[in-house]
Design a protein around this motif. Sequence first.
Motif, PDB file in Angstrom:
ATOM      1  N   VAL A  21       0.859  -1.182   0.000  1.00 43.41           N
ATOM      2  CA  VAL A  21       0.000   0.000   0.000  1.00 43.41           C
ATOM      3  C   VAL A  21       0.894   1.231   0.000  1.00 43.41           C
ATOM      4  N   ILE A  22       0.648   2.110  -0.967  1.00 38.86           N
ATOM      5  CA  ILE A  22       1.393   3.362  -1.066  1.00 38.86           C
ATOM      6  C   ILE A  22       0.439   4.494  -0.731  1.00 38.86           C
ATOM      7  N   ASP A  23       0.786   5.297   0.249  1.00 38.93           N
ATOM      8  CA  ASP A  23      -0.043   6.436   0.633  1.00 38.93           C
ATOM      9  C   ASP A  23       0.309   7.614  -0.273  1.00 38.93           C
ATOM     10  N   VAL A  24      -0.563   7.872  -1.253  1.00 39.58           N
ATOM     11  CA  VAL A  24      -0.340   8.976  -2.188  1.00 39.58           C
ATOM     12  C   VAL A  24      -1.280  10.147  -1.901  1.00 39.58           C
ATOM     13  N   SER A  25      -1.836  10.190  -0.698  1.00 42.65           N
ATOM     14  CA  SER A  25      -2.785  11.259  -0.361  1.00 42.65           C
ATOM     15  C   SER A  25      -2.137  12.635  -0.432  1.00 42.65           C
ATOM     16  N   ALA A  26      -0.836  12.742  -0.188  1.00 46.00           N
ATOM     17  CA  ALA A  26      -0.154  14.034  -0.300  1.00 46.00           C
ATOM     18  C   ALA A  26      -0.083  14.487  -1.753  1.00 46.00           C
ATOM     19  N   MET A  27      -0.069  13.534  -2.678  1.00 40.08           N
ATOM     20  CA  MET A  27      -0.036  13.855  -4.098  1.00 40.08           C
ATOM     21  C   MET A  27      -1.319  14.589  -4.493  1.00 40.08           C
ATOM     22  N   GLU A  28      -2.439  14.157  -3.938  1.00 37.41           N
ATOM     23  CA  GLU A  28      -3.730  14.756  -4.235  1.00 37.41           C
ATOM     24  C   GLU A  28      -3.848  16.158  -3.645  1.00 37.41           C
ATOM     25  N   ALA A  29      -3.350  16.332  -2.442  1.00 38.11           N
ATOM     26  CA  ALA A  29      -3.557  17.585  -1.707  1.00 38.11           C
ATOM     27  C   ALA A  29      -2.657  18.717  -2.179  1.00 38.11           C
ATOM     28  N   SER A  30      -1.389  18.415  -2.345  1.00 39.44           N
ATOM     29  CA  SER A  30      -0.456  19.518  -2.584  1.00 39.44           C
ATOM     30  C   SER A  30       0.471  19.309  -3.772  1.00 39.44           C
ATOM     31  N   GLY A  31       0.390  18.141  -4.376  1.00 44.30           N
ATOM     32  CA  GLY A  31       1.296  17.872  -5.482  1.00 44.30           C
ATOM     33  C   GLY A  31       2.698  17.527  -5.034  1.00 44.30           C
ATOM     34  N   GLY A  32       2.872  17.289  -3.766  1.00 43.26           N
ATOM     35  CA  GLY A  32       4.184  16.920  -3.261  1.00 43.26           C
ATOM     36  C   GLY A  32       4.103  16.502  -1.821  1.00 43.26           C
ATOM     37  N   ASN A  46       1.791  -4.747   8.631  1.00 45.91           N
ATOM     38  CA  ASN A  46       2.792  -5.319   9.529  1.00 45.91           C
ATOM     39  C   ASN A  46       4.203  -4.810   9.292  1.00 45.91           C
ATOM     40  N   LYS A  47       4.376  -3.915   8.296  1.00 47.21           N
ATOM     41  CA  LYS A  47       5.735  -3.458   8.042  1.00 47.21           C
ATOM     42  C   LYS A  47       5.721  -2.161   7.246  1.00 47.21           C
ATOM     43  N   VAL A  48       6.573  -1.232   7.631  1.00 43.21           N
ATOM     44  CA  VAL A  48       6.816  -0.039   6.824  1.00 43.21           C
ATOM     45  C   VAL A  48       7.905  -0.413   5.827  1.00 43.21           C
ATOM     46  N   LEU A  49       7.584  -0.368   4.548  1.00 42.90           N
ATOM     47  CA  LEU A  49       8.574  -0.703   3.523  1.00 42.90           C
ATOM     48  C   LEU A  49       9.498   0.473   3.252  1.00 42.90           C
ATOM     49  N   SER A  50       8.915   1.684   3.236  1.00 36.47           N
ATOM     50  CA  SER A  50       9.698   2.894   2.998  1.00 36.47           C
ATOM     51  C   SER A  50       8.957   4.089   3.568  1.00 36.47           C
ATOM     52  N   GLU A  51       9.698   4.989   4.183  1.00 39.10           N
ATOM     53  CA  GLU A  51       9.071   6.206   4.693  1.00 39.10           C
ATOM     54  C   GLU A  51       8.730   7.164   3.565  1.00 39.10           C
ATOM     55  N   ASP A  52       9.381   7.019   2.420  1.00 37.37           N
ATOM     56  CA  ASP A  52       9.085   7.863   1.266  1.00 37.37           C
ATOM     57  C   ASP A  52       9.666   7.213   0.012  1.00 37.37           C
ATOM     58  N   ILE A  53       8.770   6.738  -0.873  1.00 36.30           N
ATOM     59  CA  ILE A  53       9.265   6.140  -2.110  1.00 36.30           C
ATOM     60  C   ILE A  53       9.461   7.187  -3.202  1.00 36.30           C
ATOM     61  N   GLY A  54       9.154   8.451  -2.891  1.00 34.62           N
ATOM     62  CA  GLY A  54       9.456   9.566  -3.786  1.00 34.62           C
ATOM     63  C   GLY A  54       8.835   9.439  -5.162  1.00 34.62           C
ATOM     64  N   ASP A  55       9.657   9.654  -6.189  1.00 29.59           N
ATOM     65  CA  ASP A  55       9.170   9.661  -7.574  1.00 29.59           C
ATOM     66  C   ASP A  55       8.617   8.310  -8.013  1.00 29.59           C
ATOM     67  N   GLU A  56       8.992   7.247  -7.321  1.00 26.47           N
ATOM     68  CA  GLU A  56       8.458   5.930  -7.672  1.00 26.47           C
ATOM     69  C   GLU A  56       6.935   5.909  -7.527  1.00 26.47           C
ATOM     70  N   ALA A  57       6.386   6.716  -6.608  1.00 25.08           N
ATOM     71  CA  ALA A  57       4.934   6.797  -6.462  1.00 25.08           C
ATOM     72  C   ALA A  57       4.302   7.312  -7.751  1.00 25.08           C
ATOM     73  N   ASN A  74      -0.502  -6.986  -6.529  1.00 24.59           N
ATOM     74  CA  ASN A  74      -1.108  -6.572  -5.258  1.00 24.59           C
ATOM     75  C   ASN A  74      -0.558  -5.241  -4.761  1.00 24.59           C
ATOM     76  N   THR A  75      -0.497  -4.256  -5.652  1.00 26.62           N
ATOM     77  CA  THR A  75      -0.037  -2.922  -5.290  1.00 26.62           C
ATOM     78  C   THR A  75      -1.237  -1.981  -5.276  1.00 26.62           C
ATOM     79  N   TRP A  76      -1.398  -1.255  -4.177  1.00 28.54           N
ATOM     80  CA  TRP A  76      -2.556  -0.385  -3.960  1.00 28.54           C
ATOM     81  C   TRP A  76      -2.097   1.036  -3.646  1.00 28.54           C
ATOM     82  N   ALA A  77      -2.890   2.004  -4.072  1.00 29.59           N
ATOM     83  CA  ALA A  77      -2.646   3.407  -3.747  1.00 29.59           C
ATOM     84  C   ALA A  77      -3.775   3.890  -2.838  1.00 29.59           C
ATOM     85  N   PHE A  78      -3.408   4.543  -1.743  1.00 34.08           N
ATOM     86  CA  PHE A  78      -4.382   5.119  -0.823  1.00 34.08           C
ATOM     87  C   PHE A  78      -4.481   6.616  -1.097  1.00 34.08           C
TER      88      PHE A  78
END
Length: 102
Positions: A21-32, A46-57, A74-78
């Motif tokens: 699961v990738i949290d892209v909610s910041a992308m919607e709100a501010s573009g960054g 059960n695990k944080v894979l990355s605190e920020d995947i950056g441009d990969e999102a 099984n990749t999801w965007a929130f």
Amino acid sequence: MSITSKDLINLVETHTLTGTVIDVSAMEASGGGLYPSYQAVKGQINKVLSEDIGDEAYDLTDLSLENPSQVPPNTWAFYFGDEGPTLRSLNDGNELALNVQQ
């Protein structure tokens, strides 16, 4: 790092999600912003894979529209959509939302 969105946690639990699961909610709100990614197994994060995947999102969301078969399974965007908090499969475009009572 802790998960700050109770909506993300509730969606994963409600739909017994397994995958990334990738949290892209910041992308919607501010573009960054930060785009953390998490591993979910049977409705539990059960695990944080990355605190920020950056441009990969951006790359993965674009790829999901252009060539979804190339997105890891099984990749999801929130994000926060028209129906409220939403998880969107980057593999097939399926959307899962919380059933919010009004």
